[in-house]
Design an enzyme around this catalytic site. Structure first.
Site, PDB file in Angstrom:
ATOM      1  N   GLY A   1     -46.832  88.998  15.897  1.00 21.65           N
ATOM      2  CA  GLY A   1     -46.429  88.606  16.524  1.00 21.65           C
ATOM      3  C   GLY A   1     -46.750  86.905  17.882  1.00 21.65           C
TER       4      GLY A   1
ATOM      5  CG  ASP B   1     -54.350  95.546  20.560  1.00 20.65           C
ATOM      6  OD1 ASP B   1     -52.908  95.391  20.511  1.00 20.65           O
ATOM      7  OD2 ASP B   1     -54.612  94.197  20.958  1.00 20.65           O
TER       8      ASP B   1
END
Length: 434
Positions: A97, A311
Site C-alpha cells: 500500500g 500496526d
C-alpha cells in the site's frame, strides 16, 4: 508454507531488521534527487523490493548490494522532460500500500502515463480521498477498485484537502510529489491526523534531501516553489521498531528476556511506543545505547488508544492474552482495511490458540488468562497477513502446546528472515510442514 512451532523462543539477542517504512521514503527521495545516493539498508522485503521495482519503472536505476542500494535518480533530458514522458510506465506494486499511495501522486507530478498493478487486497483498499484530489488537480485516473489502476495527465500545484482518519500515506504521497511542481502548494488535513508519526518520518526524509515543508498551522503543510531534491550522497535506514515489537513482546510473555539491538531510541517511528506499552502491561524494560531488553513481569490488562500505532495492535493483543485481567484496545478501525481485516483476523487467530478475545466496531477486548494457565496452542491461519503470522508465532510463548501457522510464508512481505531469527538468534524450534 505451514510452520509448526514445537518450542517457543528461549530468549536471547536479535538485531532489528531495516525499517521498511523508512526504506520506502529514502528510496523515493533518492530516485527524485539530483545525483546518485547510496542507501545503507541491512535487509530487504517484498514491500521494499516493490518500491525499488516501481522506481525503476519510472526511470531510476536501483542497484542492490549486500549492504544496501545505489540509486541513480530519474534522468531528465536537457529540455527538462522525463525521457519516459511519452511511454507508459508499468508499476508492479505487489501488495504494498505504501508503494501505491506514495508513487501515484509522484507519477502525476512527473506527468507520466502509468499503470499500477496490484495483488491481494490492495485493489480494494481505500484510495478515494487521494484519488479525488489528484483528479481535481489535473490527473485522469481509471475507476478505483480494480487492477491495474491507470494515471495520466499533469498534476498541478494548489491546495489539497485530505481527511486525517483514513491513511497518513495520502499525505506522504503528496509531500513527495508537490515539491516537483511549479508554484506553491498547501496540504490541509481535516480532523485528527492519525498515524502522525509516519508523516513526520516523511518530513524528516524530505528534510534530509533538502526539501523544506513548514507546517504553517497545525496539519497545514506549505510546499514552497523552487525547491530541488539534493542528495546527501549517503543515508542509512534505521532499525524497524514495528518488527522489533514482536521479539520484545515475546520477551514480555515468555520465560526469558529478549534484547533487540540496532534500534534508535529517539526514532520518529510511531511503533517505538511498544517499549512503554509493554512496561504499562507490567513487563520489565531496560534500555541500552541502541537496544531494548524486555523480560517477564507480572502482566496486567491495560486500555490502549491505537490511533497512532495501528500496526502494533496484533502483537499487543497477544500480550493481552497472556496478562491477567481485561485489555481494551480502541481507535483501531482502520485495521479493517489492511492486508486483512485485522480486527477480525486477530480475534480469529488468537481465539484458535485459546485466547479469550472479541472484536468491537473499532477495536478489541481481550479477557486475559485465567488463574495463570497457559493458552492451549493449536492450529491457526495467517489469513495472508504478515503481522498475523508473526503474532501467532509470538503467542506460542504463552501456549502449553505446539502452534501451527498455515500460510506462514506471508512474513516475506516485511520480514523474510523472521522464522530464521526465531530459531537461530532466539532458540525457538519450528519446522516447515508439507
Amino acid at each position: 508454507m505451514n510452520i509448526r512451532i514445537t518450542k517457543p523462543i528461549r530468549g536471547g539477542m536479535v538485531r532489528a531488521t531495516a525499517s521498511k517504512s523508512e526504506a520506502h521514503r529514502l528510496l523515493i527521495c533518492a530516485a527524485l534527487a539530483d545525483r546518485e545516493t547510496f542507501i545503507e539498508c541491512s535487509a530487504r522485503s517484498e514491500d521494499i523490493d516493490a518500491t525499488a521495482r516501481c522506481l525503476e519503472a519510472l526511470g531510476a536505476v536501483v542497484r542492490h548490494e549486500s549492504d544496501g542500494f545505489f540509486v541513480t535518480p530519474v534522468s531528465l533530458s536537457a529540455s527538462g522532460q522525463n525521457p519516459k514522458q511519452n511511454e507508459k510506465a508499468n508499476l508492479d506494486c505487489g501488495e504494498s500500500g505504501s508503494t501505491l499511495r506514495f508513487l501515484l501522486p509522484v507519477c502525476g507530478a512527473l506527468g507520466l502515463r502509468a499503470s499500477f498493478h496490484m495483488a491481494g487486497r490492495l485493489p480494494a483498499r481505500p484510495l478515494s480521498a487521494l484519488y479525488d484530489e489528484m483528479a481535481a488537480h489535473g490527473c485522469s485516473l481509471s475507476e478505483p477498485g480494480g487492477s491495474p489502476l491507470t494515471c495520466d495527465g499533469q498534476l498541478k500545484s494548489g491546495t489539497y484537502t485530505l481527511p486525517g482518519n483514513v491513511s497518513s500515506q495520502y499525505v506522504s504521497g503528496l509531500l513527495f510529489a508537490l515539491p516537483l511542481l511549479s508554484g506553491d502548494s498547501i496540504i490541509r488535513v481535516t480532523g485528527v491526523l492519525e498515524s502522525r508519526p509516519y508523516v513526520d518520518m516523511t518530513l524528516d526524509a524530505l528534510r534530509l534531501f533538502g526539501i523544506s515543508v513548514p507546517e504553517e498551522e497545525k496539519q497545514v503543510f506549505l510546499i514552497p516553489d523552487g525547491q530541488t531534491v539534493h542528495s546527501p550522497g549517503g543515508v542509512r535506514v534505521e532499525g524497524d521498531w514495528s518488527n522489533a515489537a514482536f521479539w520484545l513482546s515475546a520477551g514480555a510473555i515468555g520465560e526469558s528476556g529478549v534484547t533487540c539491538t540496532g534500534l534508535s531510541l529517539d526514532s520518529r517511528q510511531g511503533d517505538r511506543a511498544i517499549a512503554g506499552l509493554l512496561a504499562r502491561y507490567g513487563a520489565n524494560v531496560a534500555y541500552g545505547d541502541d537496544s531494548v531488553t524486555v523480560s517477564p513481569g507480572t502482566l496486567r490488562g491495560v486500555e490502549i488508544d491505537a490511533g497512532n500505532i495501528p500496526d502494533l495492535v496484533p502483537v499487543l493483543a497477544a500480550v493481552a492474552s497472556a496478562a491477567e485481567g481485561k485489555t481494551i484496545i480502541r481507535n483501531a478501525g482502520r485495521l479493517r482495511i489492511k492486508e486483512s481485516d485485522r480486527l477480525s483476523t486477530v480475534a480469529a487467530s488468537l481465539s484458535s490458540l485459546g485466547a479469550d478475545i472479541e472484536e468491537t466496531e473499532d477495536g478489541l477486548v481481550i479477557a486475559g488468562k485465567k488463574g495463570g494457565k497457559k493458552l492451549t496452542g493449536g492450529e491457526t491461519e495467517s489469513f495472508g497477513d504478515h503481522r498475523i503470522a508473526m503474532t501467532a508465532a509470538v503467542l506460542s510463548s504463552a501456549c502449553g502446546g505446539p502452534v501451527t501457522i498455515r500460510g506462514a510464508e506471508t512474513v516475506r512481505k516485511s520480514y523474510p528472515r523472521f522464522f530464521e531469527d526465531f530459531k537461530t538468534a532466539l532458540g525457538g524450534e519450528c519446522e516447515e510442514m508439507i
